[in-house]
Scaffold this active site. Structure first.
Site, PDB file in Angstrom:
ATOM      1  N   PRO A   1      34.363  -3.964  16.945  1.00 53.05           N
ATOM      2  CA  PRO A   1      34.455  -2.791  17.823  1.00 53.05           C
ATOM      3  C   PRO A   1      35.906  -2.397  18.083  1.00 53.05           C
ATOM      4  CG  PRO A   1      32.892  -4.383  18.704  1.00 53.05           C
ATOM      5  CD  PRO A   1      33.530  -5.034  17.521  1.00 53.05           C
TER       6      PRO A   1
ATOM      7  N   GLY B   1      38.747  -1.427  12.519  1.00 51.59           N
ATOM      8  CA  GLY B   1      38.333  -1.740  11.161  1.00 51.59           C
ATOM      9  C   GLY B   1      39.495  -1.703  10.185  1.00 51.59           C
TER      10      GLY B   1
ATOM     11  N   ARG C   1      18.943  32.957  -6.286  1.00 57.30           N
ATOM     12  CA  ARG C   1      19.169  33.777  -5.093  1.00 57.30           C
ATOM     13  C   ARG C   1      19.742  35.141  -5.465  1.00 57.30           C
ATOM     14  NH1 ARG C   1      17.393  34.055   0.117  1.00 57.30           N
ATOM     15  NH2 ARG C   1      19.050  34.767   1.530  1.00 57.30           N
TER      16      ARG C   1
ATOM     17  N   GLU D   1      34.863   1.703   4.045  1.00 60.54           N
ATOM     18  CA  GLU D   1      35.569   0.853   3.059  1.00 60.54           C
ATOM     19  C   GLU D   1      37.028   1.291   2.904  1.00 60.54           C
ATOM     20  OE1 GLU D   1      33.606  -0.958  -0.206  1.00 60.54           O
ATOM     21  OE2 GLU D   1      31.629  -0.565   0.614  1.00 60.54           O
TER      22      GLU D   1
HETATM   23  C1  LIG Z   1      28.096   4.278   8.492  1.00 57.15           C
HETATM   24  C2  LIG Z   1      29.129   3.199   8.424  1.00 57.15           C
HETATM   25  C3  LIG Z   1      28.875   2.040   7.700  1.00 57.15           C
HETATM   26  C4  LIG Z   1      29.814   1.011   7.673  1.00 57.15           C
HETATM   27  N1  LIG Z   1      29.510  -0.181   7.040  1.00 57.15           N
HETATM   28  C5  LIG Z   1      30.341  -1.249   7.194  1.00 57.15           C
HETATM   29  C6  LIG Z   1      29.968  -2.552   6.705  1.00 57.15           C
HETATM   30  O1  LIG Z   1      28.917  -2.734   6.086  1.00 57.15           O
HETATM   31  N2  LIG Z   1      30.802  -3.603   6.945  1.00 57.15           N
HETATM   32  C7  LIG Z   1      31.977  -3.457   7.631  1.00 57.15           C
HETATM   33  O2  LIG Z   1      32.668  -4.437   7.825  1.00 57.15           O
HETATM   34  N3  LIG Z   1      32.365  -2.225   8.090  1.00 57.15           N
HETATM   35  C8  LIG Z   1      31.565  -1.132   7.903  1.00 57.15           C
HETATM   36  N4  LIG Z   1      31.941   0.098   8.391  1.00 57.15           N
HETATM   37  C9  LIG Z   1      33.201   0.222   9.104  1.00 57.15           C
HETATM   38  C10 LIG Z   1      34.253   1.031   8.359  1.00 57.15           C
HETATM   39  O3  LIG Z   1      34.725   0.306   7.249  1.00 57.15           O
HETATM   40  C11 LIG Z   1      35.350   1.363   9.392  1.00 57.15           C
HETATM   41  O4  LIG Z   1      34.809   2.352  10.255  1.00 57.15           O
HETATM   42  C12 LIG Z   1      36.618   1.848   8.755  1.00 57.15           C
HETATM   43  O5  LIG Z   1      37.250   0.823   8.032  1.00 57.15           O
HETATM   44  C13 LIG Z   1      37.623   2.379   9.804  1.00 57.15           C
HETATM   45  O6  LIG Z   1      37.759   1.503  10.863  1.00 57.15           O
HETATM   46  P1  LIG Z   1      37.605   2.057  12.363  1.00 57.15           P
HETATM   47  O7  LIG Z   1      36.360   2.838  12.430  1.00 57.15           O
HETATM   48  O8  LIG Z   1      37.751   0.916  13.290  1.00 57.15           O
HETATM   49  O9  LIG Z   1      38.819   3.073  12.560  1.00 57.15           O
HETATM   50  P2  LIG Z   1      40.302   2.650  13.028  1.00 57.15           P
HETATM   51  O10 LIG Z   1      40.793   1.524  12.217  1.00 57.15           O
HETATM   52  O11 LIG Z   1      40.292   2.524  14.507  1.00 57.15           O
HETATM   53  O12 LIG Z   1      41.112   3.956  12.632  1.00 57.15           O
HETATM   54  C14 LIG Z   1      41.106   5.141  13.429  1.00 57.15           C
HETATM   55  C15 LIG Z   1      42.036   6.164  12.755  1.00 57.15           C
HETATM   56  O13 LIG Z   1      43.388   5.646  12.717  1.00 57.15           O
HETATM   57  C16 LIG Z   1      43.870   5.689  11.387  1.00 57.15           C
HETATM   58  N5  LIG Z   1      44.794   4.566  11.190  1.00 57.15           N
HETATM   59  C17 LIG Z   1      44.593   3.257  11.474  1.00 57.15           C
HETATM   60  N6  LIG Z   1      45.681   2.544  11.156  1.00 57.15           N
HETATM   61  C18 LIG Z   1      46.595   3.405  10.641  1.00 57.15           C
HETATM   62  C19 LIG Z   1      47.916   3.266  10.112  1.00 57.15           C
HETATM   63  N7  LIG Z   1      48.520   2.078  10.034  1.00 57.15           N
HETATM   64  N8  LIG Z   1      48.548   4.386   9.660  1.00 57.15           N
HETATM   65  C20 LIG Z   1      47.936   5.595   9.708  1.00 57.15           C
HETATM   66  N9  LIG Z   1      46.688   5.793  10.213  1.00 57.15           N
HETATM   67  C21 LIG Z   1      46.019   4.710  10.655  1.00 57.15           C
HETATM   68  C22 LIG Z   1      42.620   5.548  10.511  1.00 57.15           C
HETATM   69  O14 LIG Z   1      42.859   5.992   9.204  1.00 57.15           O
HETATM   70  C23 LIG Z   1      41.642   6.411  11.290  1.00 57.15           C
HETATM   71  O15 LIG Z   1      41.846   7.776  10.970  1.00 57.15           O
HETATM   72  C24 LIG Z   1      31.041   1.161   8.359  1.00 57.15           C
HETATM   73  C25 LIG Z   1      31.307   2.343   9.063  1.00 57.15           C
HETATM   74  C26 LIG Z   1      30.364   3.338   9.123  1.00 57.15           C
HETATM   75  C27 LIG Z   1      30.660   4.564   9.948  1.00 57.15           C
END
Ligand SMILES: Cc1cc2nc3c(=O)[nH]c(=O)nc-3n(C[C@H](O)[C@H](O)[C@H](O)COP(=O)(O)OP(=O)(O)OC[C@H]3O[C@@H](n4cnc5c(N)ncnc54)[C@H](O)[C@@H]3O)c2cc1C
Length: 385
Positions: A129, A132, A272, A367
């Site tokens: 949470p 990622g 269409r 990913e």
């Molecule tokens: C439908 C769905 C299925 C998924 N399935 C899986 C799964 O099976 N297993 C699993 O482990 N995860 C899974 N995920 C998680 C997914 O891999 C993460 O949501 C993703 O890696 C981004 O992490 P976060 O959501 O915490 O965003 P954050 O890491 O909080 O990022 C928020 C924003 O900040 C930006 N950001 C972060 N760090 C930097 C930086 N250093 N420089 C510039 N920008 C930055 C990001 O690019 C993003 O725009 C899933 C997500 C979804 C929505």
């Protein structure tokens, strides 16, 4: 030599998955999507077709193919629907592959035959949470107590983690401290139903609505010490390798969505009418679909290149990130243009392009976000990141 022609085996697989997608998935998937229901009968057929075992050797119950075969299957599925495609992508690249690549003989014997046959699904819990992208910031802990790991923490957005078929989730956890003071991260297999492992109610999502995604929590969850996957402290390296490979698969999925948009638009342009002519006679519409084909085609070349480097055993981190970035851009742009070509009908959930529009966005997030892909490309170019 440059040769992008498919081998006979690859072409036969591509055709059989295309037939399955068009004949069996297309007619029913819209209803599953609207009901936000996991399509068990379709996943069972995919299991019987051997799709979950495509890159796994026959001795482990797989089809003895390669990772490119998986990519071709994903492309053809996503051309029709991304929920079934991501179920396969996550099932194989995140569920099966870590056990195949890093598992002990015993772990492979226990899990691979049923995973490869699609009888059970595996999931991979990396994201938490709290974040990622910064996957090394893992807070979930696993403490060795006698011959058991005691796991505490939570994971977010985990695909395939709460279906009736889910057999296991491989989770990353902090198992100690490295000599340099950093976190020692390891991966541990948690079988579904282990006491202390709770699967939260499924998320309500913008897209991929017929796929399964849950938050997970671990509260003094005990699993045998033997459930450690590979070496203790190698978790970070394992998930980096898993994600690099997975990016090529996600790129293939994005190409499928981008090509599916072209397929739908070609049909609609010939049907269409507006102002007494088929809309396909208007150059503005033709240019849009030409741009869509251009994006799908170039993104396909990018993932073919990354996959061929992977199969030749060459470095392919940069190419995998490029393929994922190009393909998710293509999917987003094509979904937007396809929706435009369909006009009001494109905004209706009942049309495939409405679904494609909702499904495209996650490709820029899952990913590894698009920003993370750019970070990886910059790092591979030798820039400090
Ligand atoms: C439908 C769905 C299925 C998924 N399935 C899986 C799964 O099976 N297993 C699993 O482990 N995860 C899974 N995920 C998680 C997914 O891999 C993460 O949501 C993703 O890696 C981004 O992490 P976060 O959501 O915490 O965003 P954050 O890491 O909080 O990022 C928020 C924003 O900040 C930006 N950001 C972060 N760090 C930097 C930086 N250093 N420089 C510039 N920008 C930055 C990001 O690019 C993003 O725009 C899933 C997500 C979804 C929505």
């Amino acid at each position: 030599m440059v040769d992008h022609r498919l081998s006979e085996e690859h072409e036969a697989l591509r055709e059989s998955v295309q037939t399955f997608a068009r004949k069996e998935v297309a007619p029913v998937i819209g209803d599953y999507y609207e009901r936000e229901e996991f399509p068990y009968p379709l996943v069972q057929v995919m299991g019987r077709m051997g799709l979950f075992g495509l890159p796994i050797p026959e001795e482990h119950g797989g089809m003895g193919g390669d990772y490119f075969a998986l990519c071709l299957a994903l492309e053809e599925l996503a051309r029709v629907d991304s929920s079934v495609a991501i179920t396969l992508e996550a099932g194989v690249s995140l569920g099966v592959m870590p056990i195949y690549r890093f598992g002990s003989d015993e772990q492979r014997r226990t899990w691979l035959p049923r995973l490869a046959a699609g009888e059970i699904l595996g999931a991979f819990g990396l994201t938490e949470p709290g974040g990622g992208s910064d996957a090394g910031s893992t807070r979930t802990t696993a403490v060795l107590d006698g011959d058991e790991w005691v796991i505490n923490g939570s994971k977010a957005f985990i695909t395939n983690s709460g279906t009736d078929l889910t057999g296991l989730v491989t989770v990353t956890a902090v198992t100690g401290q490295k000599p340099n003071g950093g976190k020692e991260i390891s991966t541990i297999i948690v079988p579904a139903g282990t006491p202390g492992f709770t699967v939260a109610k499924k998320y309500s999502k913008v897209g991929w609505n017929a796929s399964d995604t849950h938050a997970l929590s671990f509260d003094d969850c005990r699993v045998p010490a033997a459930n450690l996957l590979g070496e203790r402290g190698r978790g970070y390296a394992q998930f980096l390798a898993t994600l690099t490979e997975g990016r090529v698969a996600i790129a293939a999925l994005g190409v499928g969505l981008a090509q599916g948009c072209v397929d739908e638009c070609l049909r609609y342009l010939g049907e269409r009418e507006a102002f007494g002519r088929k809309i396909g006679e208007y150059q503005a519409m033709q240019f849009k679909v030409a741009d869509m084909e251009l994006r799908a085609h170039t993104a396909r070349l990018a993932y073919y290149d990354a996959a061929s480097r992977m199969l030749r055993g060459e470095p392919y981190k940069k190419e995998a990130a490029i393929a994922k970035l190009v393909s998710s851009n293509a999917a987003m742009d094509n979904a937007r243009d396809a929706t435009q070509i369909f006009g009001g009908y494109g905004f209706m959930n009942e049309t495939p392009v409405g679904r494609f529009y909702r499904d495209a966005k996650i490709l820029e997030i899952g990913e590894g976000t698009s920003e993370v892909q750019r970070m990886l490309i910059a790092r591979e170019l030798g820039l400090p990141t």
